[in-house]
Scaffold this motif. Sequence first.
Motif, PDB file in Angstrom:
ATOM      1  N   ASP A 225       0.875  -1.154   0.125  1.00 39.58           N
ATOM      2  CA  ASP A 225      -0.081  -0.017   0.114  1.00 39.58           C
ATOM      3  C   ASP A 225       0.767   1.336   0.148  1.00 39.58           C
ATOM      4  O   ASP A 225       1.431   1.461   1.113  1.00 39.58           O
ATOM      5  CB  ASP A 225      -0.915   0.058   1.143  1.00 39.58           C
ATOM      6  N   GLU A 227       0.795   4.402  -0.412  1.00 40.64           N
ATOM      7  CA  GLU A 227       0.226   5.677   0.345  1.00 40.64           C
ATOM      8  C   GLU A 227       0.530   5.512   1.658  1.00 40.64           C
ATOM      9  O   GLU A 227       1.376   6.265   2.316  1.00 40.64           O
ATOM     10  CB  GLU A 227      -1.366   5.855  -0.078  1.00 40.64           C
ATOM     11  N   GLN A 228       0.186   4.185   2.228  1.00 41.66           N
ATOM     12  CA  GLN A 228       0.490   4.074   3.411  1.00 41.66           C
ATOM     13  C   GLN A 228       2.053   3.978   3.743  1.00 41.66           C
ATOM     14  O   GLN A 228       2.593   4.578   4.867  1.00 41.66           O
ATOM     15  CB  GLN A 228      -0.389   2.865   3.960  1.00 41.66           C
ATOM     16  N   GLY A 231       3.959   7.211   3.849  1.00 44.07           N
ATOM     17  CA  GLY A 231       3.812   8.150   5.057  1.00 44.07           C
ATOM     18  C   GLY A 231       4.769   7.506   6.370  1.00 44.07           C
ATOM     19  O   GLY A 231       5.341   8.217   7.145  1.00 44.07           O
ATOM     20  N   THR A 232       4.498   6.151   6.450  1.00 48.53           N
ATOM     21  CA  THR A 232       5.309   5.579   7.469  1.00 48.53           C
ATOM     22  C   THR A 232       6.931   5.695   7.395  1.00 48.53           C
ATOM     23  O   THR A 232       7.476   6.035   8.366  1.00 48.53           O
ATOM     24  CB  THR A 232       5.030   4.000   7.582  1.00 48.53           C
ATOM     25  N   GLU A 377       0.883  -5.802   0.845  1.00 47.20           N
ATOM     26  CA  GLU A 377      -0.519  -6.232   1.384  1.00 47.20           C
ATOM     27  C   GLU A 377      -0.648  -7.873   1.720  1.00 47.20           C
ATOM     28  O   GLU A 377      -1.706  -8.142   2.279  1.00 47.20           O
ATOM     29  CB  GLU A 377      -1.269  -6.086   0.335  1.00 47.20           C
ATOM     30  N   ASN A 398       4.768  -3.592   7.684  1.00 46.28           N
ATOM     31  CA  ASN A 398       3.934  -2.533   7.431  1.00 46.28           C
ATOM     32  C   ASN A 398       3.874  -1.333   8.445  1.00 46.28           C
ATOM     33  O   ASN A 398       2.964  -1.112   8.884  1.00 46.28           O
ATOM     34  CB  ASN A 398       2.553  -3.100   7.174  1.00 46.28           C
TER      35      ASN A 398
END
Length: 438
Positions: A225, A227-228, A231-232, A377, A398
């Motif tokens: 993912d 996008e996630q 940011g992380t 994912e 993740n």
Amino acid sequence: PEMSSSEIDEIIKSADIAFNDWKNVGFDERAKLMKNAAAVLNKKKHELAKLMTLEMGKPILQSVAEVEKCAWVCEYYSENAEQFLSDKIIGTDASKSFVCYNPLGVVLAVMPWNFPLWQVFRFAAPGLMAGNAGILKHSSNVSGCAIAIEDIFKEAGFPENLFRSILVKSSKMDKVIEHPLIRAVTLTGSVPAGRSVAAKAGAMLKKTVLELGGSDPYLILDDADVEQASGTCVTARLINGGQSCIAAKRFLIVESVYDEFVELFLEKMKQVKMGDPFDEEYFLGPQASKTLRDELHQQVIKSVDLGAELLLGGEIPELKGAFYPATILANVKKGMPAYDEELFGPVAALIKVKDESEAIQVANDSIFGLGAAVFTEDIVKGEKIVKEKINAGACFVNAFVKSDPRLPFGGVKESGYGRELSEFGIKEFVNIKTVYIK
């Protein structure tokens, strides 16, 4: 002011006297005092946070969070130490055989400036709960924090001299390690510091735990993912000004998602505000010193000279202080400082890889093995990769790598050996004693 050899000798002797009483104190009393330490930390959290930010430049909200985490580790060991160190019956042909855990004595802790309270409490909470005494040699730029930690234990009601700070140059540490009443040494710091302390302690046959550098790889797989993950990854690279052994350092991105990841990562890195660490608006404060900032800048310049592409930052700003901007290097390859060395500051190294297997190979192609993270994912696949294929001490799926009192923390290869925190950490500095009754 630096302490004399005779002052240090007196402090170590006093700590050993305190230890000889403390080792006979029951867990209930130890736990009560450790809970008091947590309460003192919570009560003084804003004062302690300001001291940390003043001494080493950590953004104030991160300083407050650090004090709260120290209180948590004190509470955690006050609640769990007795169970961790209870006798373990093992069936043999004896009428009774079991393992018990006795404290070792005075343990020397050599600690760094980047998490001035947390690094110390994650040693001190289990160490004191196990019945040991502690001598802290802190980094010289956080002497105020060193004294404050000693005062916290005093205020909590711990016996006089059970936990003491010594103010002494690193060059004089050999003499301290040689002291016959120092039974073991724990060090968090650089690889050269680790080698030096381990060599001396080894010559004296004293147990050591070393938590050294890292160059943590973050693997962005084709089914992540993005996008996630982007940011992380920004948070994982910039927390504490990027000055963390377990910060994300190398980003290994599978080519099918490379452009999308880089675009999002760049956009989010650009949004990070840098400025006065006492102002809650800023996520990125200064580096701990201009010398360290300049060393980091040289690593960036050298990487660019060798062909890395500068996508963001990479210039010393006009701001007064040791500031360095959020920086992104792309096209990073073996032979560049950004690939081979630890970048201890807000600089991200982007490495494009063909596929998952190349990502794993590049992740392991490092002298370090502290933390790592995989973004996918497919949770089953992610778990299998981190469990079986990544050579590091803490592997996350993740999420960004962080320490937690409930989980062991430490590395392999040049990231050190031994573990801190959890049940494993408290058992590093005890005599694991076999008792056999015919």
